[in-house]
Design a protein around this motif. Structure first.
Motif, short mmCIF file in Angstrom:
data_model
loop_
_atom_site.label_atom_id
_atom_site.label_comp_id
_atom_site.label_asym_id
_atom_site.label_seq_id
_atom_site.Cartn_x
_atom_site.Cartn_y
_atom_site.Cartn_z
N ILE A 18 11.16 12.34 0.63
CA ILE A 18 12.60 12.18 0.50
C ILE A 18 12.98 10.84 1.10
O ILE A 18 12.64 10.56 2.26
N GLN A 19 13.67 10.01 0.33
CA GLN A 19 14.13 8.73 0.87
C GLN A 19 15.48 8.96 1.53
O GLN A 19 16.51 9.11 0.87
N LEU B 268 8.26 13.19 9.66
CA LEU B 268 9.46 12.37 9.80
C LEU B 268 9.08 10.92 10.04
O LEU B 268 8.35 10.61 10.97
N GLY B 269 9.58 10.04 9.18
CA GLY B 269 9.16 8.65 9.24
C GLY B 269 7.73 8.52 8.78
O GLY B 269 6.89 7.91 9.42
N CYS B 270 7.44 9.09 7.61
CA CYS B 270 6.07 9.28 7.14
C CYS B 270 5.39 7.99 6.69
O CYS B 270 4.18 7.98 6.46
N GLY B 271 6.15 6.89 6.56
CA GLY B 271 5.53 5.66 6.07
C GLY B 271 4.98 5.86 4.67
O GLY B 271 5.66 6.40 3.80
N ASP B 272 3.72 5.47 4.45
CA ASP B 272 3.12 5.63 3.13
C ASP B 272 2.43 6.98 2.96
O ASP B 272 1.66 7.19 2.03
N SER B 273 2.70 7.90 3.88
CA SER B 273 2.19 9.28 3.84
C SER B 273 0.68 9.39 4.04
O SER B 273 0.05 10.33 3.57
N THR B 274 0.11 8.47 4.78
CA THR B 274 -1.33 8.54 5.08
C THR B 274 -1.66 9.83 5.82
O THR B 274 -2.65 10.49 5.52
N LEU B 275 -0.82 10.21 6.80
CA LEU B 275 -1.08 11.45 7.55
C LEU B 275 -0.98 12.67 6.64
O LEU B 275 -1.87 13.53 6.66
N LEU B 276 0.08 12.75 5.86
CA LEU B 276 0.23 13.91 4.97
C LEU B 276 -0.91 13.99 3.96
O LEU B 276 -1.43 15.07 3.68
N TYR C 165 6.45 17.83 3.02
CA TYR C 165 7.32 16.74 2.63
C TYR C 165 7.24 15.62 3.66
O TYR C 165 7.01 15.86 4.85
N GLY C 166 7.50 14.42 3.18
CA GLY C 166 7.70 13.29 4.06
C GLY C 166 9.15 12.87 4.01
O GLY C 166 9.84 13.09 3.00
N PHE C 167 9.63 12.28 5.09
CA PHE C 167 10.96 11.70 5.18
C PHE C 167 10.78 10.23 5.50
O PHE C 167 10.13 9.88 6.49
N GLU C 168 11.34 9.33 4.69
CA GLU C 168 11.12 7.90 4.91
C GLU C 168 12.29 7.11 4.35
O GLU C 168 12.77 7.39 3.25
N GLU D 203 7.58 2.15 1.07
CA GLU D 203 6.72 3.21 1.62
C GLU D 203 6.85 4.50 0.80
O GLU D 203 5.87 5.21 0.56
N VAL D 204 8.07 4.78 0.36
CA VAL D 204 8.30 5.97 -0.48
C VAL D 204 7.49 5.86 -1.77
O VAL D 204 6.84 6.83 -2.20
N GLN D 205 7.48 4.69 -2.38
CA GLN D 205 6.73 4.50 -3.61
C GLN D 205 5.23 4.67 -3.38
O GLN D 205 4.52 5.24 -4.23
N GLU D 206 4.73 4.21 -2.23
CA GLU D 206 3.31 4.41 -1.90
C GLU D 206 3.01 5.90 -1.73
O GLU D 206 1.94 6.38 -2.13
N SER D 207 3.94 6.63 -1.14
CA SER D 207 3.77 8.08 -0.98
C SER D 207 3.71 8.78 -2.33
O SER D 207 2.87 9.67 -2.55
N ILE D 208 4.57 8.37 -3.23
CA ILE D 208 4.60 8.97 -4.57
C ILE D 208 3.28 8.73 -5.29
O ILE D 208 2.77 9.61 -5.98
#
Length: 198
Positions: free
Chosen positions: A62-63, A22-30, A42-45, A50-55
Motif C-alpha cells: 500500500i502506498q 511498515l516502511g517496507c522499502g522494496d519488500s526484501t523482508l516480506l 502487506y507492506g506499507f511504503e 520502492e512500491v514498484q520494486e515490491s510489486i
C-alpha cells in the motif's frame, strides 16, 4: 538477503502467519518471509519507486504514510505480526505508531539504533552530534527526529502498557558479546524488540 537483522526477525515469526511491514522499502523482508516462512501479508511504503520494486516481487503493498493510514486500511487484530525496521526514530509520533502496531496485530517487532551506545555518548560529550554505522547521517540531513536509548524505549513500552516479550541488543555486525550482554544500553548499537499489548 544481506541484512542480518531480517534473519533474526524471521526467527520470531511463526510459519503460515500474517505480517504487516511498515516502511517496507522494496519488500526484501516480506519476500524473504514469504519464501522461508510461507507468510502472507502487506507492506506499507510512501516511496513510489520502492512500491514498484515490491510489486515486481509480487508483494501486496500500500502506498501510504503508515502514521496516518493504518486505521483507514486495517481493523484491529488483522495480522499476527506488524514489523518496523530502523524507522521508529523517523516517526513524528512513535508512541502512536506503536499503539497502532499492537492494535492491528497480535505482536509487534521493532528495530532501531541505540542512542545510548558509548560512541554516541562520547561524540555528544565532545560537542558533536553522533555519526556511526547505525546513525550515518549528518545532523542537518538526517531523517531521524526521535532518537532514543534502550531505557527510553522500555519506559515508553511501560507507559503504553506494552509487554516486551523478547529483545536482542547487538553491535553493527549484528552479533553479541559479553560486554553487550552485561551493559546493553552502553555497548549496544542496534536494538530488536518483540512485544504485545498487556
Amino acid at each position: 538477503m544481506n541484512r542480518k537483522d531480517f534473519k533474526i526477525i524471521a526467527e520470531w515469526i511463526q510459519k503460515d502467519s500474517t505480517v504487516l511491514d511498515l516502511g517496507c522499502g522494496d519488500s526484501t523482508l516480506l519476500d524473504y518471509l514469504v519464501s522461508n516462512k510461507n507468510i502472507s501479508g502487506y507492506g506499507f511504503e510512501k516511496d513510489i519507486d520502492e512500491v514498484q520494486e515490491s510489486i515486481k516481487k509480487n508483494i501486496n503493498v500500500i502506498q501510504s504514510d503508515f502514521n496516518t493510514g493504518l486505521a483507514e486500511y486495517f481493523d484491529s487484530n488483522f495480522f499476527d505480526y506488524s514489523i518496523m525496521t530502523q524507522a521508529l526514530q523517523e516517526n513524528k509520533n512513535p508512541d502512536h505508531i506503536m499503539l497502532e502496531m499492537v492494535r492491528v496485530s497480535r505482536e509487534g517487532i521493532i528495530t532501531f539504533p541505540n542512542m545510548g551506545f558509548w560512541k554516541n555518548r562520547l561524540q555528544l560529550g565532545l560537542g558533536r552530534m553522533p555519526i556511526s554505522k547505525s546513525l550515518p547521517n549528518q545532523w542537518f540531513d538526517t531523517p531521524n527526529i526521535h532518537l532514543c536509548t534502550l531505557n527510553d524505549f522500555e519506559k515508553l513500552c511501560e507507559d503504553l502498557k506494552i509487554t516486551i516479550l523478547e529483545k536482542k541488543v547487538l553491535n553493527n555486525r549484528y552479533s553479541s558479546n559479553l560486554l553487550l550482554k552485561i551493559f546493553p544500553n552502553f555497548f549496544g548499537e542496534i536494538a530488536l524488540y518483540r512485544f504485545k499489548k498487556y
